[in-house]
Design a protein around this motif. Structure first.
Motif, PDB file in Angstrom:
ATOM      1  N   GLU A  57       0.830  -1.210   0.000  1.00 18.52           N
ATOM      2  CA  GLU A  57       0.000   0.000   0.000  1.00 18.52           C
ATOM      3  C   GLU A  57       0.863   1.258   0.000  1.00 18.52           C
ATOM      4  O   GLU A  57       0.541   2.244  -0.678  1.00 18.52           O
ATOM      5  CB  GLU A  57      -0.925  -0.018   1.223  1.00 18.52           C
ATOM      6  N   MET A  58       1.976   1.246   0.749  1.00 17.46           N
ATOM      7  CA  MET A  58       2.862   2.422   0.787  1.00 17.46           C
ATOM      8  C   MET A  58       3.561   2.640  -0.553  1.00 17.46           C
ATOM      9  O   MET A  58       3.661   3.780  -1.039  1.00 17.46           O
ATOM     10  CB  MET A  58       3.898   2.274   1.908  1.00 17.46           C
ATOM     11  N   ILE A  59       4.041   1.576  -1.172  1.00 16.52           N
ATOM     12  CA  ILE A  59       4.679   1.722  -2.490  1.00 16.52           C
ATOM     13  C   ILE A  59       3.671   2.233  -3.505  1.00 16.52           C
ATOM     14  O   ILE A  59       3.960   3.113  -4.324  1.00 16.52           O
ATOM     15  CB  ILE A  59       5.297   0.373  -2.946  1.00 16.52           C
ATOM     16  N   ASP A  60       2.450   1.711  -3.420  1.00 18.35           N
ATOM     17  CA  ASP A  60       1.394   2.130  -4.341  1.00 18.35           C
ATOM     18  C   ASP A  60       1.036   3.607  -4.132  1.00 18.35           C
ATOM     19  O   ASP A  60       0.780   4.339  -5.089  1.00 18.35           O
ATOM     20  CB  ASP A  60       0.161   1.250  -4.137  1.00 18.35           C
ATOM     21  N   TYR A 109      11.135  -8.032   1.389  1.00 15.12           N
ATOM     22  CA  TYR A 109      10.801  -6.702   0.861  1.00 15.12           C
ATOM     23  C   TYR A 109      11.340  -6.546  -0.556  1.00 15.12           C
ATOM     24  O   TYR A 109      10.672  -5.968  -1.430  1.00 15.12           O
ATOM     25  CB  TYR A 109      11.359  -5.599   1.765  1.00 15.12           C
ATOM     26  N   VAL A 110      12.527  -7.070  -0.788  1.00 17.46           N
ATOM     27  CA  VAL A 110      13.106  -7.025  -2.136  1.00 17.46           C
ATOM     28  C   VAL A 110      12.212  -7.783  -3.116  1.00 17.46           C
ATOM     29  O   VAL A 110      11.949  -7.316  -4.239  1.00 17.46           O
ATOM     30  CB  VAL A 110      14.541  -7.599  -2.127  1.00 17.46           C
ATOM     31  N   ASP A 111      11.712  -8.946  -2.703  1.00 15.04           N
ATOM     32  CA  ASP A 111      10.793  -9.711  -3.563  1.00 15.04           C
ATOM     33  C   ASP A 111       9.550  -8.890  -3.908  1.00 15.04           C
ATOM     34  O   ASP A 111       9.102  -8.866  -5.060  1.00 15.04           O
ATOM     35  CB  ASP A 111      10.371 -11.009  -2.866  1.00 15.04           C
ATOM     36  N   LEU A 112       8.991  -8.209  -2.894  1.00 13.51           N
ATOM     37  CA  LEU A 112       7.797  -7.390  -3.131  1.00 13.51           C
ATOM     38  C   LEU A 112       8.110  -6.247  -4.090  1.00 13.51           C
ATOM     39  O   LEU A 112       7.355  -6.005  -5.049  1.00 13.51           O
ATOM     40  CB  LEU A 112       7.285  -6.831  -1.800  1.00 13.51           C
ATOM     41  N   ALA A 113       9.219  -5.544  -3.854  1.00 14.88           N
ATOM     42  CA  ALA A 113       9.572  -4.408  -4.712  1.00 14.88           C
ATOM     43  C   ALA A 113       9.825  -4.864  -6.143  1.00 14.88           C
ATOM     44  O   ALA A 113       9.401  -4.198  -7.105  1.00 14.88           O
ATOM     45  CB  ALA A 113      10.799  -3.694  -4.145  1.00 14.88           C
ATOM     46  N   GLU A 114      10.481  -6.014  -6.292  1.00 11.66           N
ATOM     47  CA  GLU A 114      10.736  -6.531  -7.650  1.00 11.66           C
ATOM     48  C   GLU A 114       9.419  -6.885  -8.349  1.00 11.66           C
ATOM     49  O   GLU A 114       9.289  -6.681  -9.562  1.00 11.66           O
ATOM     50  CB  GLU A 114      11.664  -7.741  -7.586  1.00 11.66           C
ATOM     51  N   SER A 115       8.459  -7.378  -7.587  1.00 10.09           N
ATOM     52  CA  SER A 115       7.160  -7.716  -8.199  1.00 10.09           C
ATOM     53  C   SER A 115       6.434  -6.460  -8.677  1.00 10.09           C
ATOM     54  O   SER A 115       5.517  -6.545  -9.506  1.00 10.09           O
ATOM     55  CB  SER A 115       6.275  -8.477  -7.197  1.00 10.09           C
ATOM     56  N   GLN A 116       6.842  -5.287  -8.176  1.00 14.35           N
ATOM     57  CA  GLN A 116       6.243  -4.027  -8.578  1.00 14.35           C
ATOM     58  C   GLN A 116       7.102  -3.283  -9.614  1.00 14.35           C
ATOM     59  O   GLN A 116       6.890  -2.092  -9.867  1.00 14.35           O
ATOM     60  CB  GLN A 116       6.013  -3.135  -7.354  1.00 14.35           C
ATOM     61  N   GLY A 117       8.082  -3.971 -10.190  1.00 15.02           N
ATOM     62  CA  GLY A 117       8.845  -3.400 -11.299  1.00 15.02           C
ATOM     63  C   GLY A 117      10.182  -2.804 -10.943  1.00 15.02           C
ATOM     64  O   GLY A 117      10.878  -2.288 -11.823  1.00 15.02           O
ATOM     65  N   TYR A 118      10.573  -2.850  -9.674  1.00 11.67           N
ATOM     66  CA  TYR A 118      11.890  -2.324  -9.287  1.00 11.67           C
ATOM     67  C   TYR A 118      12.954  -3.393  -9.510  1.00 11.67           C
ATOM     68  O   TYR A 118      12.666  -4.598  -9.484  1.00 11.67           O
ATOM     69  CB  TYR A 118      11.871  -1.898  -7.815  1.00 11.67           C
ATOM     70  N   ALA A 119      14.194  -2.946  -9.739  1.00  8.94           N
ATOM     71  CA  ALA A 119      15.286  -3.879 -10.012  1.00  8.94           C
ATOM     72  C   ALA A 119      16.481  -3.555  -9.137  1.00  8.94           C
ATOM     73  O   ALA A 119      16.891  -2.381  -9.032  1.00  8.94           O
ATOM     74  CB  ALA A 119      15.700  -3.805 -11.483  1.00  8.94           C
ATOM     75  N   VAL A 120      17.052  -4.596  -8.502  1.00  5.51           N
ATOM     76  CA  VAL A 120      18.230  -4.414  -7.660  1.00  5.51           C
ATOM     77  C   VAL A 120      19.379  -3.861  -8.509  1.00  5.51           C
ATOM     78  O   VAL A 120      19.651  -4.346  -9.596  1.00  5.51           O
ATOM     79  CB  VAL A 120      18.636  -5.749  -7.002  1.00  5.51           C
ATOM     80  N   GLY A 121      20.014  -2.805  -7.988  1.00  8.62           N
ATOM     81  CA  GLY A 121      21.127  -2.189  -8.699  1.00  8.62           C
ATOM     82  C   GLY A 121      20.716  -1.064  -9.629  1.00  8.62           C
ATOM     83  O   GLY A 121      21.559  -0.278 -10.060  1.00  8.62           O
ATOM     84  N   ARG A 122      19.417  -0.979  -9.919  1.00  2.63           N
ATOM     85  CA  ARG A 122      18.936   0.117 -10.773  1.00  2.63           C
ATOM     86  C   ARG A 122      18.186   1.154  -9.934  1.00  2.63           C
ATOM     87  O   ARG A 122      18.625   2.285  -9.803  1.00  2.63           O
ATOM     88  CB  ARG A 122      18.024  -0.442 -11.866  1.00  2.63           C
ATOM     89  N   ASP A 123      17.080   0.756  -9.348  1.00  4.92           N
ATOM     90  CA  ASP A 123      16.309   1.679  -8.529  1.00  4.92           C
ATOM     91  C   ASP A 123      15.911   1.068  -7.177  1.00  4.92           C
ATOM     92  O   ASP A 123      15.167   1.657  -6.418  1.00  4.92           O
ATOM     93  CB  ASP A 123      15.054   2.162  -9.274  1.00  4.92           C
ATOM     94  N   LEU A 124      16.425  -0.125  -6.905  1.00  4.61           N
ATOM     95  CA  LEU A 124      16.239  -0.797  -5.622  1.00  4.61           C
ATOM     96  C   LEU A 124      17.625  -1.038  -5.035  1.00  4.61           C
ATOM     97  O   LEU A 124      18.407  -1.816  -5.586  1.00  4.61           O
ATOM     98  CB  LEU A 124      15.480  -2.120  -5.821  1.00  4.61           C
ATOM     99  N   HIS A 125      17.941  -0.332  -3.953  1.00  2.00           N
ATOM    100  CA  HIS A 125      19.316  -0.260  -3.460  1.00  2.00           C
ATOM    101  C   HIS A 125      19.463  -1.029  -2.156  1.00  2.00           C
ATOM    102  O   HIS A 125      19.015  -0.574  -1.105  1.00  2.00           O
ATOM    103  CB  HIS A 125      19.728   1.201  -3.271  1.00  2.00           C
ATOM    104  N   ILE A 126      20.084  -2.203  -2.232  1.00  5.94           N
ATOM    105  CA  ILE A 126      20.379  -2.981  -1.027  1.00  5.94           C
ATOM    106  C   ILE A 126      21.765  -2.550  -0.556  1.00  5.94           C
ATOM    107  O   ILE A 126      22.748  -2.655  -1.294  1.00  5.94           O
ATOM    108  CB  ILE A 126      20.359  -4.491  -1.323  1.00  5.94           C
ATOM    109  N   THR A 127      21.828  -2.046   0.668  1.00  6.04           N
ATOM    110  CA  THR A 127      23.062  -1.400   1.108  1.00  6.04           C
ATOM    111  C   THR A 127      23.478  -1.924   2.476  1.00  6.04           C
ATOM    112  O   THR A 127      22.800  -2.779   3.058  1.00  6.04           O
ATOM    113  CB  THR A 127      22.860   0.130   1.123  1.00  6.04           C
ATOM    114  N   ARG A 128      24.601  -1.431   2.950  1.00  7.72           N
ATOM    115  CA  ARG A 128      25.144  -1.806   4.256  1.00  7.72           C
ATOM    116  C   ARG A 128      25.466  -0.547   5.043  1.00  7.72           C
ATOM    117  O   ARG A 128      25.462   0.570   4.507  1.00  7.72           O
ATOM    118  CB  ARG A 128      26.425  -2.651   4.087  1.00  7.72           C
ATOM    119  N   ASN A 129      25.784  -0.714   6.311  1.00  5.99           N
ATOM    120  CA  ASN A 129      26.198   0.425   7.121  1.00  5.99           C
ATOM    121  C   ASN A 129      27.491   1.032   6.569  1.00  5.99           C
ATOM    122  O   ASN A 129      28.408   0.302   6.191  1.00  5.99           O
ATOM    123  CB  ASN A 129      26.442   0.000   8.570  1.00  5.99           C
TER     124      ASN A 129
END
Length: 452
Positions: free
Chosen positions: A401-404, A424-444
């Motif tokens: 709902e928040m992404i929408d 969460y990454v699975d959910l975002a990818e199902s909505q068209g986001y891609a890791v490394g493009r607009d979905l940023h998995i990061t570290r401290n």
């Protein structure tokens, strides 16, 4: 305008949250938190007496050295709410930055109390404390191009907000921590209408930083009114019991504490709030007008006054009282743990009821301590009523709902480790986001450049 995001703490664990956003020459820091589990594994650690460098080495507070790589001036330090994993490092780190702490009124009051209790560097903290209500805005820096807004959200503590940094490139929404609650107990519902407006305004949402705590749980998080109903049913079922009834919950969960007080009265028992943190949060909330407890509700934090209260309860009869105590996670020095060890004047007997209106935080230290606490209570004959609770964090459908609503250009998962990010990454990818493009998995300790 150049936009960078430094992911400083809370991107490898649940706790010690800290994120900085640079918009041009202006930097805003969101949260400065403590990692409680890194403190709990050490015996008798008193963080208020420790140096910040020792706490950084321990992994208890954020390592903010990456801030030196951000080319800009810190204009504000903005904690989202009053939980220690979001404000617990302010007294240790904020004095390094020539910037005010800007927060909602209840959060500011808790920060003020925390700073006053700091004993290692008494007098070194001179940051201004600035109150800002949800729905209000503040200009950031001198250009007039960057603005800070507070959007009201619902969480397991009152007066929580999600801060939004409005820039010419779009809004940065810092989404920690919340649930979508349309029927809260003490305050207004979450302002979903404003989130939808932000998603449609100007250049929309450039980036959404989101708490992933319950992303792997299906469905939606129930309302606090659901926990209130469950709690009422449980306490009403004990109305005819003539022995001891004890309840425990998050001391910061003022809405839940207010329900416990009300339902104790309903079955003819006198509620008393016991424990330092219980007195701090409930007393502060009442003083600021967030809750109105009956005049005869006692709050006792000091060990001697707590024990005197227990002696009075034992003398007058346990059937007349319902103590609400600290210790729902089995913390070694908390009130309920001491009761389980037989270290208080309150004597548990076979059949006495203990209500856990809280879930154990899913972390090995907490789980071990909670298990030990329950075993001790059961050995004294206590009957355990567990899991009378709803989470303060979004589940899968709340995240959808928040992404929408926001339709962000970029998403940064936070408030977890890599395993916790996965759903969460699975959910975002199902909505068209891609890791490394607009979905940023990061570290401290990383910096993500969104706009060059």
């Amino acid at each position: 305008m150049e936009i960078e995001i430094a992911t400083i703490g809370g991107y490898e664990e649940v706790g010690r949250q800290m994120t900085a956003v640079r918009a041009g020459d202006d930097v805003v820091i969101f949260d400065m938190g403590l990692n409680l589990s890194q403190v709990l594994i050490h015996d008798n650690v008193e963080t208020e007496k420790m140096h910040s460098l020792d706490l950084i080495d321990m992994g208890a507070i954020p390592d903010d050295r990456v801030m030196s790589d951000l080319e800009g001036d810190v204009q504000a330090i903005v904690p989202t709410h009053g939980h220690l994993d979001h404000i617990g490092a302010i007294s240790k780190l904020a004095h390094r930055y020539d910037a005010p702490v800007v927060a909602a009124p209840f959060t500011i009051e808790l920060v003020k109390q925390q700073v006053e209790s700091e004993s290692k560097f008494s007098g070194s903290f001179d940051n201004d404390l600035v109150k800002m209500e949800s729905g209000e805005t503040m200009s950031i820096g001198d250009t007039g191009n960057v603005e800070l807004e507070f959007v009201h959200v619902t969480h397991s503590i009152i007066d929580a907000i999600n801060p939004v940094l409005h820039t010419p490139e779009g809004a940065i929404v810092y989404g920690l921590d919340k649930r979508i609650d349309h029927n809260p107990v003490l305050e207004d519902p979450i302002d979903m209408e404003r989130f939808r407006e932000i998603g449609r305004e100007g250049n929309g949402v450039l980036c959404y930083i989101e708490d992933c705590t319950n992303a792997g749980r299906k469905g939606r998080t129930p309302s606090e009114s659901h926990a209130r109903s469950h709690l009422k049913d449980t306490i009403d079922s004990m109305e005819d019991y003539d022995g001891g009834i004890v309840a425990t919950t998050f001391s910061s969960h003022v809405s839940r504490v207010s329900s416990l007080v009300e339902f104790a009265k309903d079955i003819g028992r006198q509620p008393v709030l016991l424990g330092r943190s219980m007195e701090k949060y409930s007393g502060t909330a009442e003083r600021l007008g967030f809750v109105d407890f009956p005049d005869d509700v006692g709050m006792y934090g000091h060990r001697k006054s707590v024990d005197r209260t227990f002696k009075r309860i034992m003398k007058e009869g346990k059937e007349k009282y319902l103590p609400v105590v600290t210790g729902h996670q089995g913390e070694p020095r908390a009130m309920l743990t001491r009761m389980g060890r037989g270290e208080t004047p309150y004597e548990l007997e076979n059949g006495d009821k203990v209500i856990f209106s809280a879930r154990v935080i899913p972390e090995p230290t907490n789980e071990g301590q909670r298990y030990q606490s329950e075993r001790l209570l059961k050995m004294q004959g206590a009957r355990i009523y567990d899991d009378i609770h709803v989470s303060g964090h979004l589940r899968e459908e709340g995240h959808f709902e928040m992404i929408d609503a926001l339709q962000p250009q970029h998403i940064i998962p936070a408030h977890q480790d890599l395993e916790g990010f996965a759903p969460y990454v699975d959910l975002a990818e199902s909505q068209g986001y891609a890791v490394g493009r607009d979905l940023h998995i990061t570290r401290n300790g990383n910096i993500i450049q969104l706009v060059e």
